[in-house]
Design a protein around this motif. Structure first.
Motif, PDB file in Angstrom:
ATOM      1  N   LYS A   1      -8.414  13.959   6.558  1.00  0.00           N
ATOM      2  CA  LYS A   1      -9.264  13.072   5.759  1.00  0.00           C
ATOM      3  C   LYS A   1      -8.442  12.048   4.976  1.00  0.00           C
ATOM      4  O   LYS A   1      -8.984  11.052   4.522  1.00  0.00           O
ATOM      5  N   TYR A   2      -7.155  12.293   4.864  1.00  0.00           N
ATOM      6  CA  TYR A   2      -6.306  11.306   4.174  1.00  0.00           C
ATOM      7  C   TYR A   2      -6.029  10.077   5.035  1.00  0.00           C
ATOM      8  O   TYR A   2      -5.516   9.074   4.563  1.00  0.00           O
ATOM      9  N   GLU A   3      -6.333  10.166   6.333  1.00  0.00           N
ATOM     10  CA  GLU A   3      -6.008   9.085   7.279  1.00  0.00           C
ATOM     11  C   GLU A   3      -7.198   8.145   7.489  1.00  0.00           C
ATOM     12  O   GLU A   3      -7.277   7.463   8.510  1.00  0.00           O
ATOM     13  N   HIS A   4      -8.119   8.102   6.536  1.00  0.00           N
ATOM     14  CA  HIS A   4      -9.374   7.379   6.774  1.00  0.00           C
ATOM     15  C   HIS A   4      -9.213   5.868   6.856  1.00  0.00           C
ATOM     16  O   HIS A   4     -10.128   5.179   7.305  1.00  0.00           O
ATOM     17  N   ASN A   5      -8.075   5.356   6.441  1.00  0.00           N
ATOM     18  CA  ASN A   5      -7.877   3.901   6.577  1.00  0.00           C
ATOM     19  C   ASN A   5      -7.287   3.505   7.934  1.00  0.00           C
ATOM     20  O   ASN A   5      -7.100   2.315   8.204  1.00  0.00           O
ATOM     21  N   ILE A   6      -6.977   4.498   8.757  1.00  0.00           N
ATOM     22  CA  ILE A   6      -6.397   4.199  10.076  1.00  0.00           C
ATOM     23  C   ILE A   6      -7.563   4.025  11.044  1.00  0.00           C
ATOM     24  O   ILE A   6      -7.998   4.964  11.710  1.00  0.00           O
ATOM     25  N   VAL A   7      -8.077   2.818  11.109  1.00  0.00           N
ATOM     26  CA  VAL A   7      -9.291   2.531  11.876  1.00  0.00           C
ATOM     27  C   VAL A   7      -9.161   1.181  12.579  1.00  0.00           C
ATOM     28  O   VAL A   7      -8.335   0.351  12.220  1.00  0.00           O
ATOM     29  N   ARG A   8     -10.032   1.005  13.585  1.00  0.00           N
ATOM     30  CA  ARG A   8     -10.167  -0.318  14.189  1.00  0.00           C
ATOM     31  C   ARG A   8     -10.798  -1.246  13.160  1.00  0.00           C
ATOM     32  O   ARG A   8     -11.635  -0.825  12.363  1.00  0.00           O
TER      33      ARG A   8
ATOM     34  N   HIS B   1      -0.020  -1.120  13.459  1.00  0.00           N
ATOM     35  CA  HIS B   1       0.954  -0.804  12.405  1.00  0.00           C
ATOM     36  C   HIS B   1       0.990   0.675  12.080  1.00  0.00           C
ATOM     37  O   HIS B   1       1.902   1.145  11.410  1.00  0.00           O
ATOM     38  N   GLU B   2      -0.010   1.445  12.530  1.00  0.00           N
ATOM     39  CA  GLU B   2      -0.048   2.884  12.215  1.00  0.00           C
ATOM     40  C   GLU B   2       0.202   3.745  13.443  1.00  0.00           C
ATOM     41  O   GLU B   2       0.083   4.959  13.377  1.00  0.00           O
TER      42      GLU B   2
END
Lengths: 365, 440
Positions: free
Chosen positions: B72-79, B101-102
């Protein structure tokens, strides 16, 4: 010692030679003979580049079945520049105008003039295609159906398959001819030298005579028996399509730096690389009864610690329900043992209490 | 506890004793302590000193998510997408960008694969899926999905790139983001059957020169493909990184043409027809043609040419908290639809001088290839670039080299060198080094 250094020198020389002979050649023994100007790789003895493959015979698998004539007819519906696939039917510019107003103008603008954010269908000119916005303030080339598309078959085929946008494949053949006639007229395209006025009726024979203004605006020439070979010749020279870098390593020259003028920042979701906990979103899926339960009843009924039957406890609620739902509702409204009337939430109506009871019973099955 | 850390503890405590006994009264000794035992003067890291929440509570049940999710900490890793890459903000015909970038390595997770749709993401019922292959073949066929999957499969790790990747930058830099400068591409392992295997079965007539591929979505996306490519390495694929294709990538079946425009790799595949003449589909005339400065346009521009991009650092991942003199890796991705990456060069001065980077990991044809260069950080502003070379001998062009041939209105197939400007504060900015001749 001597032998080893000789070997190193020999290897280095060999490496140098092969670098010169096969400049840029890679690890997979490819040949620069692909149609697109690139590499093809040998596929032999179970190996193709980095991959192994099964070399057993794969012929005569005979999967699937032959399509029926009706199935072919239902799906083989494409339209080609030579008129292949053009349906029977006809439609006038005027009919097309009405259809366009009703079905298309909201996205493509009045008379195909755009302005709504969706593609512009009319206007522009072949001459404008030479425009280059190399400096600020210069005009853009205008790429519309009239000024850019090489074939009219493309338009009618695409309208039939993909339009109207929200419910495609809903036009009749007559409507397709009417719409095509209207868009040809909006672009001032003539057929046999004749302008398409409101009364003009388009059909298969007339459509086959259309020559689009930018018909000769594309290369390589892909038509006819030499089409594929023209493509091969085109890709054989990287200068034809801009793949022209040079591998300079020192003092290659300095150029000016261009920085971002007006940065585009409206991206969704907004930029962020932060690793934190996401903001909890409202579930929005809770029923009114569950919300009332959360507000007035959950404290005692979450567990059986206070002597109340816990929501979710199947056996406890089965026992409660042995009295019948009417008795359970009565007790909930009037209180029983440690539980005050309505659980102390006197602002609830009797009906609301019954809804909450129903939620608690349902949640405990 | 290891011997090494025990020894460290021992030496720390004996040093402490030493200072107690001999040097605690002298000012100079305090300075000496700072040099000898700096760890004593640093604040303790609370994350080490105290137990963690996750170390002192029971975790989730193991199968809480029968289909696993990222932390849940990775929620900014999105299209991400932008209304500028759609019609009037309509997200049915639009494009979303992979967060390059991720990403690590060369595989794009399926949920992050870039997506381009022309009439929304279709949801094809696999039970109702049919594939028809007909035209200039000896035996036309229809296949159900199960029948298609009976064919012997192969897997290939390949990039897919929209030829409009970087299209916003022909006239100059516009996005300050790796994701938006180059994110219209991804790389995955694709599994399916080679079309040559199917055609062996059906028998291709010698007059067949072109193949029409047609999708079943609302836009009935279609393209014309030369038979030569079909027989070389084309595939019909049903799996992406080990699982069924995602709806965004064409579930249940799409065409895969290694190294060629993703737009040619028709999603929601429905029909393949073989013929003598090209079809003139909408997406090979109205769009996906490259208008050059002559006013004429290149059509049937299939391959994605040799390309590369530095992914670290980048605008989203600046060089923060680096110490002058420390070593730091410059890392990136190179790829070519013409073949296999052989070299990548790095410039630290905006293209005046280059040094050779090293390739790392798997070096596969028509796939992303990682490159790496160790740089000694000196805190000065820099203009960093990467330039790739493939085994066909093509070299990635500079902005000016590409612009001089194509012009600035091509939209598609932009593969020129990208420049990141690193400022004194370590922030990274998308710039271009280019020669324009605008009258003042």
């Amino acid at each position: 010692m001597k032998l080893t250094s000789k070997l190193i020198v020999a290897t280095a020389a060999l490496a140098l030679t092969s670098t010169l002979a096969f400049a840029g050649s890679g690890p997979y023994n490819g040949t620069k003979d692909a149609l697109d100007g690139g590499m093809t790789y040998p596929r032999a003895n179970g190996v193709e580049t980095a991959y192994s493959y099964n070399t057993q015979a794969m012929k005569k698998l005979n999967y699937g079945r032959v399509p029926t004539a009706n199935e072919l007819k239902a799906w083989d519906m494409d339209m080609m520049p030579d008129g292949t696939g053009y349906p029977e039917g006809s439609g006038s510019v005027e009919e097309g105008d009405e259809l366009y107003e009703a079905q298309c103008a909201s996205c493509h603008g009045e008379f195909g003039a755009g302005g709504k954010g969706y593609p512009t269908l009319a206007g522009g000119s072949v001459e404008s295609l030479k425009n280059q916005r190399t400096c600020p303030g210069k005009d853009a080339p205008t790429r519309t159906f009239g000024s850019y598309w090489p074939q009219v078959s493309t338009l009618m085929w695409y309208i039939r398959d993909a339009m109207p946008y929200a419910h495609p494949k809903s036009f009749t053949n007559d409507e397709l001819y009417a719409m095509t006639a209207y868009l040809l007229a909006a672009n001032e395209i003539t057929i046999d030298g004749e302008e398409l006025d409101d009364e003009y009726v388009l059909n298969k024979e007339k459509l086959m005579k259309v020559k689009m203004p930018n018909r000769d605006g594309f290369y390589p020439n892909i038509d006819g028996p030499d089409g594929v070979e023209n493509v091969r010749k085109f890709f054989a020279n990287p200068k034809n399509y801009g793949a022209v870098g040079t591998r300079c390593m020192k003092d290659c020259g300095k150029e000016k730096i261009m920085r971002i003028g007006m940065e585009i920042t409206n991206v969704v979701p907004p930029y962020s690389t932060v690793r934190d906990l996401p903001v909890e979103k409202e579930t929005g899926s809770k029923s009114a009864a569950e919300k009332m339960y959360d507000a007035s009843c959950v404290v005692c009924h979450k567990t059986d610690a206070m002597g109340a039957p816990a929501v979710g406890d199947h056996d406890a609620w089965a026992t409660v329900m042995e009295q019948g739902i009417d008795k359970v509702n009565h007790n909930s409204i009037n209180g029983l043992g440690g539980m005050p009337p309505k659980g102390g939430a006197m602002d609830l109506t009797d009906e609301q209490v019954k809804d909450i009871v129903k939620f608690m019973v349902e949640s405990s099955k | 506890m290891s011997n090494i850390s025990e020894n460290n503890l021992e030496s720390t405590s004996s040093r402490r004793d030493f200072f107690k006994k001999t040097a605690a009264y002298s000012v100079s000794a305090i300075a000496a302590a700072a040099v000898l035992a700096p760890a004593k003067l640093l604040a303790d890291d609370e994350n080490i000193i105290h137990h963690t929440k996750w170390g002192t509570t029971l975790g989730d049940e193991l199968n809480k998510n029968p289909y696993g999710l990222p932390s849940k900490y990775e929620h900014n890793i999105v299209r991400r997408t932008s209304s500028l890459m759609s019609s009037a903000g309509d997200m049915h015909a639009a494009v979303s960008m992979t967060p390059l970038h991720e990403l690590s390595g060369i595989i794009t997770p399926n949920g992050l694969h870039f997506t381009r749709t022309h009439n929304g993401v279709a949801h094809v019922d696999p039970n109702k899926f049919r594939l028809m292959i007909h035209g200039l073949v000896e035996k036309p066929i229809v296949l159900t999905l199960d029948q298609l999957k009976q064919y012997p499969s192969e897997s290939r790790t390949l990039f897919l790139e929209c030829p409009a990747n970087g299209a916003a930058e022909w006239k100059g830099p516009q996005f300050n983001s790796l994701q938006f400068v180059k994110g219209m591409m991804s790389n995955a392992e694709w599994t399916g059957v080679r079309l040559s295997v199917i055609l062996d079965d059906l028998g291709l007539k010698p007059t067949a020169k072109w193949m029409l591929a047609e999708g079943s979505d609302g836009s009935e996306m279609s393209r014309t493909i030369p038979v030569e490519k079909v027989l070389d390495d084309a595939m019909i694929v049903w799996a992406q990184n080990g699982e069924a294709l995602r709806p965004e990538q064409g579930y249940p079946v799409r065409l895969m043409l290694p190294g060629w425009e993703a737009n040619l790799c028709i999603k929601y595949l429905k029909r393949l027809e073989f013929g003598k003449e090209p079809w003139y589909c909408k997406e090979e005339t109205s769009k996906y043609t490259v208008l050059t400065k002559s006013g004429k346009a290149i059509q049937h521009f299939y391959p994605l040419e040799v390309n590369s991009i530095i992914t670290s650092p980048c605008p989203e991942k600046p060089w923060k908290n680096l110490k002058k003199g420390q070593m730091i890796e410059i890392e990136g991705i190179a790829w070519s639809g013409h073949g296999t990456i052989t070299n990548v060069d790095i410039s630290l001065d905006g293209g005046d001088n280059y040094v050779e980077a090293q390739l790392k990991g798997l070096v596969l044809p028509k796939s992303w290839t990682r490159f790496s260069y160790m740089h000694k950080y000196d805190g000065k502003p820099m203009l960093i670039q990467s330039r790739s070379i493939d085994d066909s001998g093509n070299v990635q062009p500079s902005v000016s080299q590409e612009k001089d041939i194509i012009g600035v209105e091509g939209v598609y197939h932009r593969n020129s060198i990208v420049t990141w400007e690193i400022r004194k504060d370590g922030s990274v900015h998308n710039v271009q080094v280019r020669t324009d001749n605008c009258p003042a």
